[in-house]
Design a protein around this motif. Structure first.
Motif, mmCIF file in Angstrom:
data_model
loop_
_atom_site.group_PDB
_atom_site.id
_atom_site.type_symbol
_atom_site.label_atom_id
_atom_site.label_comp_id
_atom_site.label_asym_id
_atom_site.label_seq_id
_atom_site.Cartn_x
_atom_site.Cartn_y
_atom_site.Cartn_z
ATOM 1 N N HIS A 144 0.461 -1.298 0.120
ATOM 2 C CA HIS A 144 -0.176 -0.141 -0.122
ATOM 3 C C HIS A 144 1.265 1.303 0.357
ATOM 4 O O HIS A 144 1.092 2.532 -0.982
ATOM 5 C CB HIS A 144 -0.843 0.148 1.058
ATOM 6 C CG HIS A 144 -1.743 1.199 1.118
ATOM 7 N ND1 HIS A 144 -2.427 1.854 1.323
ATOM 8 C CD2 HIS A 144 -1.513 1.903 2.228
ATOM 9 C CE1 HIS A 144 -3.118 2.963 1.229
ATOM 10 N NE2 HIS A 144 -2.149 3.081 2.167
ATOM 11 N N ASP A 145 2.357 1.206 1.037
ATOM 12 C CA ASP A 145 2.612 2.550 0.600
ATOM 13 C C ASP A 145 3.499 2.198 0.149
ATOM 14 O O ASP A 145 3.606 3.557 -0.764
ATOM 15 C CB ASP A 145 3.689 2.564 2.237
ATOM 16 C CG ASP A 145 3.038 2.572 3.361
ATOM 17 O OD1 ASP A 145 2.036 2.554 3.427
ATOM 18 O OD2 ASP A 145 3.420 1.817 4.090
ATOM 19 N N VAL B 127 1.563 4.398 -2.975
ATOM 20 C CA VAL B 127 0.971 6.210 -2.568
ATOM 21 C C VAL B 127 2.256 6.659 -3.045
ATOM 22 O O VAL B 127 1.913 7.525 -3.515
ATOM 23 C CB VAL B 127 0.690 5.748 -1.163
ATOM 24 C CG1 VAL B 127 0.546 7.298 -0.164
ATOM 25 C CG2 VAL B 127 -0.893 5.057 -0.326
ATOM 26 N N GLY C 90 -2.448 6.547 -4.309
ATOM 27 C CA GLY C 90 -3.288 6.347 -3.910
ATOM 28 C C GLY C 90 -4.730 7.821 -3.860
ATOM 29 O O GLY C 90 -5.226 7.356 -3.699
#
Length: 337
Positions: free
Chosen positions: A265-266, A269, A274
């Protein structure tokens, strides 16, 4: 009496000549037989007496099992990469489903097998002087018969075109090799990925393009004439000229590289997903005339690069496209200004 002795002597000489010729014939036959056996052996081992075998080799073990690659592991100072050779192809051990370009691994294995040893050094002081006490580069190639070939690679030679190495853990002998291996070992795993082919379309296949960026959404509708020409409209406005650069990209958008195959996820983003810069839904008719939709999602600038991050359809993989191609598509937003 003398005549009889002469005749006996001639008979003995003739017999010796016959025996000598017969012996030579036997030796020639043996030589031919051995030559044929050697040729057959070479053919059965893929044309080489070396049973180490490259991929596809027909060399066999004493039990008759084919000898082939089994695994390759190497470290480049940044990462350790492990590969398995199964069913005639290389796979990345950490993720067997990763779309690996097999030639990238075969090139490393072949370079190790054909290692050009330029010089041997048996008198030296300390391995640390050659950066071989804790080498940044090391690799091990294993065959299915259990044999291994390992190499530790140290610093470059003074002229820069060679490297100091140790073979098979032997720390009593240093070798200098031509530095063909380290450029291969320095490649990150994503540069060894088989990139997807561009989805290509005829412009007459396209029926609409929907562009969404934040609160901006615009829909372009295409209509094809009998001569194959296509007119694009935004509402009632003919925008064919204004969208040609964007349409040219969308007809076959090519990716340049992989940024992240299974992003966290990071990581997503960080690449701008994101809050994506834009989403483009490409509506088209397939070969059977059925309506289909392909989505391109544009993220941010490639971290550490000048391209743009892109996702294709539902694939989570993040690819890089050129900044110019992304800019052409993002320019569609100008129509809503």
């Amino acid at each position: 009496m003398q005549d009889q002795q002469n005749r006996n002597a001639r008979r003995k000489r003739l017999l010796r000549q016959i025996l000598r010729l017969a012996g030579m014939a036997v030796l020639a036959a043996v030589a031919v037989f051995l030559a044929v056996r050697v040729v057959d052996a070479l053919r059965s081992s893929g044309g080489s007496g070396d049973a180490s075998g490259s991929a596809g080799s027909q060399a066999v073990t004493s039990s008759g099992e084919p000898v082939d690659y089994a695994s390759l592991v190497y470290r480049n100072g940044t990462a350790t990469l492990r590969f398995l050779y199964q069913d005639g192809q290389w796979t990345w051990q950490d993720d067997p489903d990763f779309p690996l370009l097999p030639d990238t691994v075969t090139a490393v294995a072949a370079a190790l097998e054909d290692l050009p040893l330029r010089q041997t050094l048996t008198e030296f002081s300390d391995l640390a002087d050659y950066e071989l006490d804790e080498p940044n580069y090391s690799l091990t190639l294993t065959w299915t018969d259990g044999r291994e070939e390992s190499l530790a690679i140290g610093k470059a030679t003074d002229n820069g075109d060679g490297r100091y190495v140790l073979q098979n853990g032997d720390e009593t002998t240093l070798y200098i090799i031509t530095d063909d291996l380290t450029p291969l070992l320095d490649r990150p795993i994503y540069s060894m990925m088989a990139l997807p082919e561009a989805r290509t379309f005829e412009e007459s296949q396209l029926t609409a393009v929907t562009y969404t960026a934040g609160e901006t959404e615009l829909r372009l509708v295409a209509s094809a004439a009998e001569d194959g020409s296509v007119t694009w409209k935004y509402g009632n406005q003919d925008v064919t000229e204004q969208v040609q650069s964007a349409v040219a990209v969308l007809l076959g958008w090519e990716v340049q590289s992989c940024v992240d195959y299974e992003p966290s996820h990071d990581a997503a983003v960080l690449c701008g997903f994101g809050s994506p810069t834009a989403k483009i839904d490409l509506e088209y008719q397939d070969a059977a005339g059925a309506a289909q939709t392909l989505r391109y999602t544009i993220g941010g600038t490639v971290p550490g690069g000048d391209g743009r991050c892109l996702r294709i359809g539902d694939d989570r993989t993040i690819f890089a496209v050129t900044a110019e191609s992304a800019a052409a598509v993002l320019a569609l937003a100008d129509l809503a200004a």
